[in-house]
Design a protein around this motif. Structure first.
Motif, PDB file in Angstrom:
ATOM      1  N   UNK A   1       0.658  -1.076  -0.107  1.00 30.08           N
ATOM      2  CA  UNK A   1      -0.063   0.043   0.012  1.00 30.08           C
ATOM      3  C   UNK A   1       0.876   1.278  -0.123  1.00 30.08           C
ATOM      4  N   UNK A   2       1.903   1.327   0.737  1.00 26.86           N
ATOM      5  CA  UNK A   2       2.544   2.584   0.834  1.00 26.86           C
ATOM      6  C   UNK A   2       3.548   2.952  -0.410  1.00 26.86           C
ATOM      7  N   UNK A   3       3.934   1.724  -1.094  1.00 32.50           N
ATOM      8  CA  UNK A   3       4.663   1.992  -2.326  1.00 32.50           C
ATOM      9  C   UNK A   3       5.936   2.678  -2.192  1.00 32.50           C
TER      10      UNK A   3
ATOM     11  N   UNK B   1       4.416  12.748  -0.857  1.00 32.18           N
ATOM     12  CA  UNK B   1       3.045  12.508  -0.692  1.00 32.18           C
ATOM     13  C   UNK B   1       2.690  12.152   0.547  1.00 32.18           C
TER      14      UNK B   1
ATOM     15  N   UNK C   1      -1.876   1.115   7.119  1.00 30.24           N
ATOM     16  CA  UNK C   1      -2.635   0.162   7.543  1.00 30.24           C
ATOM     17  C   UNK C   1      -2.129  -1.066   8.333  1.00 30.24           C
TER      18      UNK C   1
ATOM     19  N   UNK D   1     -10.495   7.085   0.478  1.00 33.20           N
ATOM     20  CA  UNK D   1      -9.666   8.253   0.019  1.00 33.20           C
ATOM     21  C   UNK D   1      -8.952   9.171   0.994  1.00 33.20           C
TER      22      UNK D   1
ATOM     23  N   UNK E   1      -9.445   8.409   5.037  1.00 32.89           N
ATOM     24  CA  UNK E   1      -9.474   7.131   5.880  1.00 32.89           C
ATOM     25  C   UNK E   1      -8.716   7.424   7.272  1.00 32.89           C
TER      26      UNK E   1
ATOM     27  N   UNK F   1      -8.338   4.955  -0.899  1.00 33.20           N
ATOM     28  CA  UNK F   1      -7.470   5.414   0.185  1.00 33.20           C
ATOM     29  C   UNK F   1      -6.494   4.344   0.280  1.00 33.20           C
ATOM     30  N   UNK F   2      -6.357   3.326  -0.148  1.00 32.33           N
ATOM     31  CA  UNK F   2      -5.397   2.179   0.148  1.00 32.33           C
ATOM     32  C   UNK F   2      -3.913   2.569  -0.120  1.00 32.33           C
ATOM     33  N   UNK F   3      -3.579   3.035  -1.253  1.00 30.09           N
ATOM     34  CA  UNK F   3      -2.219   3.254  -1.634  1.00 30.09           C
ATOM     35  C   UNK F   3      -1.694   4.622  -1.935  1.00 30.09           C
ATOM     36  N   UNK F   4      -0.558   5.030  -1.356  1.00 26.32           N
ATOM     37  CA  UNK F   4       0.062   6.499  -1.129  1.00 26.32           C
ATOM     38  C   UNK F   4      -0.256   7.288  -2.484  1.00 26.32           C
ATOM     39  N   UNK F   5       0.251   6.676  -3.515  1.00 22.70           N
ATOM     40  CA  UNK F   5       0.150   7.696  -4.801  1.00 22.70           C
ATOM     41  C   UNK F   5      -0.994   8.228  -5.074  1.00 22.70           C
TER      42      UNK F   5
ATOM     43  N   UNK G   1      -4.015   8.064  -3.011  1.00 22.22           N
ATOM     44  CA  UNK G   1      -4.671   8.708  -2.160  1.00 22.22           C
ATOM     45  C   UNK G   1      -4.235  10.254  -1.933  1.00 22.22           C
ATOM     46  N   UNK G   2      -2.864  10.351  -2.064  1.00 28.85           N
ATOM     47  CA  UNK G   2      -2.142  11.538  -1.948  1.00 28.85           C
ATOM     48  C   UNK G   2      -1.965  12.492  -3.229  1.00 28.85           C
TER      49      UNK G   2
ATOM     50  N   UNK H   1       0.858   2.539  -8.945  1.00 26.53           N
ATOM     51  CA  UNK H   1      -0.106   2.323  -7.813  1.00 26.53           C
ATOM     52  C   UNK H   1      -0.629   0.978  -7.538  1.00 26.53           C
ATOM     53  N   UNK H   2      -1.517   0.406  -6.715  1.00 29.21           N
ATOM     54  CA  UNK H   2      -1.768  -0.777  -6.355  1.00 29.21           C
ATOM     55  C   UNK H   2      -2.886  -1.190  -7.453  1.00 29.21           C
TER      56      UNK H   2
END
Lengths: 646, 157, 421
Positions: free
Chosen positions: A44-46, A91, A152, A173, A176, C343-347, C349-350, C385-386
């Protein structure tokens, strides 16, 4: 075994290993937030982006979610990977507050570390930071949602790993939100792990807020002493006060986590009322004076009454070192009697477990996690060994059947994180099907015949001991044919006792003369004892504990003995007005205030010397000498071979 | 408290699902229809029906656009602000709605009749600009038509 | 040749069950059950060249072929009717006129895939379509065309509706599976793909409404017939194009694959509205790049549109005229995507709110030269992204910077939107 190349370094790893772990195995830390070895992959964080230059997959990939494969050529330093990682940090920093100076995570914050490592430093975003309302989550954990980077980890740990249902993730979005339905104390007995698992300061330990920074702490590998599981911890101390206790990884015992009792139940360590001074007839005295007096008192009592009317009383609170020396002290005292338990029922259960368990049948944690069925025999697992509930949960999630045999109804607050079927007897558990089974029971107060019957089932066994070091107490009680104190008193075989970290109920004490005692806490024994010698707790001492499965583990002194500086008695200051909380005394002194405590075994060693016994240089002698080199940061070793090799 | 009849029908819905969770959205929508919005009490009732914790229901409730976790008016006006409606000048319609109702986006009229919420593409792009009032879709909106619709919806309780 | 999807449609009402049957409806089902093996049906779909009509355009036959044949336990088919891609309304129009093609198509797909229980996942707002389907399912059941022992065979197939509560991300197939299970509709990581581990961990196929509605005609008339429907040699079948924006008649029309963009706008939609001039269009829903006047004669098929730098996508054609500010249009699209990120992955969501902030400033005359650099960084790195939501969101932005950079720069240099007085 996949072979790949990471930053020009050839790496070979086990199949299924992620590129992130493969890199770690050669010393390359790829920054990451959502990835945690104990949790399922989220990707998720990438942040853990790397670039695959050649091989079966190419281009930017998330290394946590990418299994290492033959022929991969991975670059963690490719400009594109670096750019991706710096963007991820940018980000995340769009909304993360710049409140590090007032954040308890500061200095031990993964976000700080990886922000620096990520190369993002200049704010380009011109929008506002989003903000949230925090929730009251109980007395253990402070919530600061604005700091959240939405990895998460918390929700994945709390619900998926630990089976909690009252904390999770809401909204979508950028909205959360990680918290509860309504404010209130977190219900999971593992909630404190949110502090450890959060990569930044959303969840911090409320019990240790605003006290010290990471680099201020003294810490050392330690072993929790709340139950016989023996979870690995790291107490964080500052100015002789245990501020926080965090989990320490040991895959053979507790994995990455600890229960809330291990984390938060620490007030007694810092208690200003702990007995700190040696005492003779009600008056504070020097250490030597107290030990001399104790030795003299023992010698006189033995001369007058005979050694067999004296009992040296220990308990499962003692370290293995203390238990071993207690037997030596009994010899030095001319053959005094030995007690490791007060209660006969506890002793016979503990001894039976120590006798019945062998390398072959004593369950490893992985045996529990991989079991096909598990029987909890008359047991409230959350009460007696909380962390094992998480191992049972793993088995449950993998499809194991769980039974509660002959158990009392489990109180709601101790509802385990798995479903179980209540049955009346072990006969109703499907042994015949064979397969991998584990029986978990409490050994203390169990009839040895019942324990023997359980042991004969052919399942792997977990027999939980009464007390952190109960296994060792059981072993030594068996070895030295020690009797429970209650039996000796009932048979009028002893008239006097010397107690070491022993909790003897007042009823038993009434007909006994307490010659001397040594302990780190107050109680009826200490109150009645004319000679008192303070000892150290496990945070202040080195020692060895043997957990329920027979695993010896070393704990190390993580701070000096002595009164915490915070709230020190005014007598330690130059004058009363100077005695400001939190500030050390401005008067120079050589001794640590209240620092006269020593490890119980050291007190015993002194007494042995005074009584003319052989001087003790090293408490772990004979067969136990094999444990001298035990690595406090290792996984510990199971002692069955040592015991058998005698 | 929900009436027994509703409770019975919701229980039947949950029982007919392959797993109770699968019925979660239906249960939330039914309870929302009953209360007007998904109240805290409704979240707890849904949790009890579904065998979940209130938090686990909340995790779902707060995800969906059409589940309201705050009080809304008798009828919710969802006015589309996505691209096709933008092409049809939905900004003008939204402004007109705001003026007419005397509320901002997210606001509820003083009489508690309408709540105005912008929404994602309603799939009425051929009839843009579009909105729905209490679930009834309306397209090809003009300020005049909006006035008529509001008047009709207000009277048609 | 008669096109398969809209041929049963009646103006302003739904076709009845009897009308549908009289016009050859459910004949394909009978044909399959009386003489075709599940493999035959699957092969026909494979040979037909049918591609996913939801937007991705993946070969339907191939998608079906990924389902392991010998895996024990239940397998699932889900029809994706979470039509929330801005500019897309074809599934609604189809189902509001005819639920039976989908029901028949799903029954055939279940037969081909060995599925006992299938779901139709319907978005909020499509209550009319859902009601049609619910009625159609009952009618089909009563007629022995669905439910227990279809047409007296040993095959039983159940079809259930799942009504959602509104979120674009539910249309992503793995998010849809989570939503159907009653979990938070975050996408799942792939692999494992749904064909192997999907709904309740069983093999699962997720297909769009239009895709499945094509199956009866393919089974009835054969793959060559279906291929022959297309105007271009590589294409296959027809496509529902739903047009919105600056055209005279905004309509959802069924046209052969390979129909040119100009024929869609001029032919089917009566040309541009009020004599305006075509500036650009988004051909396949919000997550596709712009097509420009030079693409007027472009045959609309998956490969041809891809070659032109965009995607056929869902067939949601949004037409812009010379009076439209494409910075503002893109801002509108990005606003949608930012709001609909799970809202799961950073790119995603942000990054999307970041892009939105920049486009807002540019549109309001507060843009800076560096903004274009930052936007380009997002176009590139929001691909990692995810799931496909953010890359989809970047498609129009990429198009804006590629085809209309001057327009963006004009906003920045003039410190105002040139389309506003």
């Amino acid at each position: 075994m996949p072979k790949l190349i990471i930053d020009d370094i050839p790496v070979e790893v086990a199949p299924g290993t992620s590129v992130l772990e493969a890199a770690r195995s050669v010393g390359i830390t790829i920054p990451h937030f959502c990835y945690h070895p104990a949790l399922a992959i989220a990707a998720a964080c990438r942040l853990c982006a790397v670039k695959l230059l050649d091989g079966p997959v190419k281009g930017i990939q998330m290394s946590c979610a990418l299994p290492a494969q033959d022929g991969m050529v991975v670059s963690t330093t490719d400009p594109e990977a670096l750019k991706m990682r710096s963007l991820v940090i940018e980000w995340l920093m769009l909304n993360h507050p710049h409140d590090c100076p007032v954040c308890d995570e500061g200095g031990e914050c993964l976000l700080q570390d990886f922000t620096i490592a990520g190369g993002h430093s200049h704010r380009r975003y011109q929008g506002k930071k989003r903000t949230f309302q925090n929730q009251y989550l109980g007395e253990g954990i402070q919530h600061e949602m604005n700091r959240c980077i939405e990895c998460y980890r918390c929700a994945r740990f709390y619900q998926d790993y630990a089976g909690g249902t009252d904390f999770g993730v809401m909204g979508s979005a950028g909205r959360v939100y990680f918290g509860r339905f309504q404010e209130g104390p977190l219900e999971s007995p593992f909630s404190g792990n949110l502090v450890d698992i959060c990569p930044t300061g959303v969840f911090t330990d409320k019990t240790g807020r605003f006290r010290a920074r990471y680099w201020d702490y003294q810490f050392a590998p330690s072993i929790c002493q709340h139950c016989s599981v023996g979870c690995n911890t790291s107490p964080q101390n500052f100015q002789r006060e245990t501020i926080k206790i965090v989990g320490r990884r040991n895959d053979q015992v507790n994995g990455w986590f600890i229960c809330d009792r291990a984390r938060f139940d620490k007030g007694y360590l810092n208690d200003p009322q702990r007995p700190r001074e040696p005492r003779l007839d009600g008056a504070t005295c020097g250490d030597d004076v107290a030990v001399d007096a104790a030795a003299k008192s023992i010698a006189e009592f033995v001369r007058k009454n005979g050694a067999d009317s004296l009992a040296l009383v220990g308990s499962p609170r003692l370290s293995l070192e203390g238990m071993v020396l207690l037997a030596q002290l009994a010899r030095a005292a001319g053959g005094a009697r030995l007690c490791y338990f007060g209660d006969p029922a506890q002793q016979q259960g503990s001894v039976a477990a120590a006798r019945l368990l062998r390398e072959e049948n004593s369950a490893y944690v992985r045996d529990i996690e991989q079991a096909q069925w598990i029987a909890l025999h008359a047991l409230d697992l959350i009460e007696e060994a909380p962390m094992l509930a998480l191992s049972v949960r793993k088995a449950f999630l993998a499809g194991a059947q769980i039974f509660l045999v002959d158990g009392d109804p489990i109180p709601a607050r101790n509802t385990p994180p798995f479903k179980y079927t209540a049955v009346e007897s072990l006969d109703q558990v499907p042994f015949e099907k064979g397969g991998k089974g584990v029986i978990i029971c409490g050994a203390g107060k169990k009839d040895p015949d019942l324990l023997a019957q359980i042991a004969s089932c052919g399942a792997k066994l977990v027999m939980l001991q009464p007390g952190a070091n109960g296994f060792a107490a059981g072993l030594l009680a068996q070895e030295h044919a020690a009797s429970p104190l209650a039996d000796l008193v009932a048979a009028r075989q002893v008239r006097g006792v010397v107690c070491f970290e022993a909790d003897v109920p007042e009823g038993l004490l009434s007909g006994l003369e307490v010659l001397a005692s040594a302990d780190w806490r107050r109680g009826p024994v200490e109150a009645k004892s004319p000679i008192f010698i303070p000892t150290t707790t496990w945070v202040e001492s080195d020692g060895t504990a043997i957990n329920y499965e027979g695993r010896a583990q070393r704990f190390q002194r993580s701070r000096l003995a002595g009164l915490p500086l915070k709230g020190l008695d005014p007598k330690y200051y130059g004058n009363a007005t100077e005695a400001v909380t939190l500030h050390p005394p401005r008067v120079h002194r050589e001794e640590v205030p209240g620092g006269a405590e020593r490890d119980a075994w050291q007190v015993m060693a002194q007494l042995i010397a005074r009584l003319g016994g052989e001087p003790v240089v090293e408490p772990l002698e004979g067969k136990w000498s094999a444990l001298r080199s035990l690595d406090p940061e290792g996984e510990g070793i199971r002692i069955f071979e040592i015991v058998a090799g005698e | 408290m929900i009436p027994e009849t509703l409770k019975t029908s919701l229980k039947a819905r949950v029982a007919s699902a392959l797993t109770p969770r699968e019925a979660a959205v239906d249960v939330m929508k039914e309870l929302q229809a009953h209360y007007g919005w998904l109240t805290d009490e409704a979240v707890e009732e849904a949790a009890a029906l579904l065998g979940l914790s209130p938090l686990q229901v909340e995790e779902l409730a707060t995800f969906y656009e059409m589940i309201y976790r705050r009080p809304v008016g008798k009828k919710v006006i969802h006015v589309c602000d996505s691209i096709s409606c933008w092409c049809a000048d939905c900004d003008k319609i939204i402004q007109h709605l705001k003026d007419k109702l005397g509320v901002g986006l997210g606001g509820t009229t003083a009489d508690g009749m309408f709540t105005l919420i912008p929404c994602c593409c309603m799939g009425m792009c051929g009839d843009s600009p579009a909105m729905s009032v209490g679930g009834v879709p309306y397209g090809k909106l003009t300020p005049e038509l909006v006035d008529e619709i509001l008047e009709m919806e207000r009277n048609n309780r | 040749m008669e096109l398969p999807l809209f041929r049963h449609n009646r103006p302003n009402r739904v076709v009845t069950f009897d009308e549908y049957r009289e016009e050859g409806g459910f004949e394909a089902l009978k044909k399959a059950f009386s003489g075709m093996s599940p493999n035959d049906v699957q092969q026909a779909v494979m040979d037909s060249g049918l591609r996913g009509r939801g937007g991705a355009g993946f070969s339907t036959g191939r998608k079906w072929s990924f389902v392991p044949r010998d895996l024990p336990g239940p397998r699932w088919l889900i029809c994706n009717c979470d039509e929330m891609e801005p500019g897309t309304y074809k599934d609604r129009v189809l189902l509001e006129h005819n639920p039976y093609s989908l029901i028949e198509g799903m029954t055939l797909a279940c037969y081909a895939l060995g599925v006992r229980h299938a779901f139709i996942f319907i978005r909020k707002g499509y209550e009319k379509a859902a009601a049609n389907l619910a009625r159609g399912i009952e009618e089909a059941k009563k007629a022995g065309l669905l439910g227990e022992h279809i047409l007296g065979s040993e095959h039983s197939i159940d079809l259930d509706l799942h009504l959602s509560a509104g979120r674009y991300i539910c249309g992503e197939e793995t998010a849809l599976i989570n939503a159907l299970e009653g979990k938070r509709p975050n996408p799942r990581s792939k692999p494992p793909f749904p064909a192997v581990k999907g709904l309740w961990q069983g093999p699962t196929v997720v297909n769009n409404v239009e895709t499945l509605a094509n199956v009866p005609a393919i089974v009835a008339n054969g793959a060559p017939w279906f291929k022959g429907l297309a105007l271009n040699p590589e294409g296959a079948g027809s496509k529902l194009f739903c047009v919105s924006g600056s055209v005279k008649n905004r309509a959802c029309v069924e046209l052969p694959i390979g129909t040119t963009l100009g024929d869609i706008i001029d032919g089917a939609c009566g040309g541009m509205r009020d004599g305006r001039k075509f500036k650009a269009c988004i051909p396949g829903g919000a997550s596709t790049q712009f097509l420009k006047p030079e693409h007027w004669t472009l045959p609309m098929d998956y490969e041809t549109v891809a070659k032109a730098g965009s995607r056929l996508g869902s067939g949601g054609v949004i037409v812009f005229d010379e009076g439209h500010c494409l910075v503002e249009a893109t801002l509108n699209l990005i606003t949608f995507f930012a709001r609909e990120s799970c809202g799961w992955c950073t790119p995603c969501r942000e990054g999307l709110p970041y892009v939105k902030e920049i486009l807002t400033r540019i549109e309001n005359g507060r843009g800076e030269e560096d903004d274009i650099t930052i936007l380009r960084e997002h176009v590139k790195y929001l691909n990692y992204t995810f799931c496909a939501l953010a890359p989809g969101a970047m498609a129009p932005l990429d198009g804006l910077l590629r085809d209309f950079e001057d327009e963006v720069r004009e906003h920045i240099t003039k410190k105002k939107c040139p389309f506003k007085g």
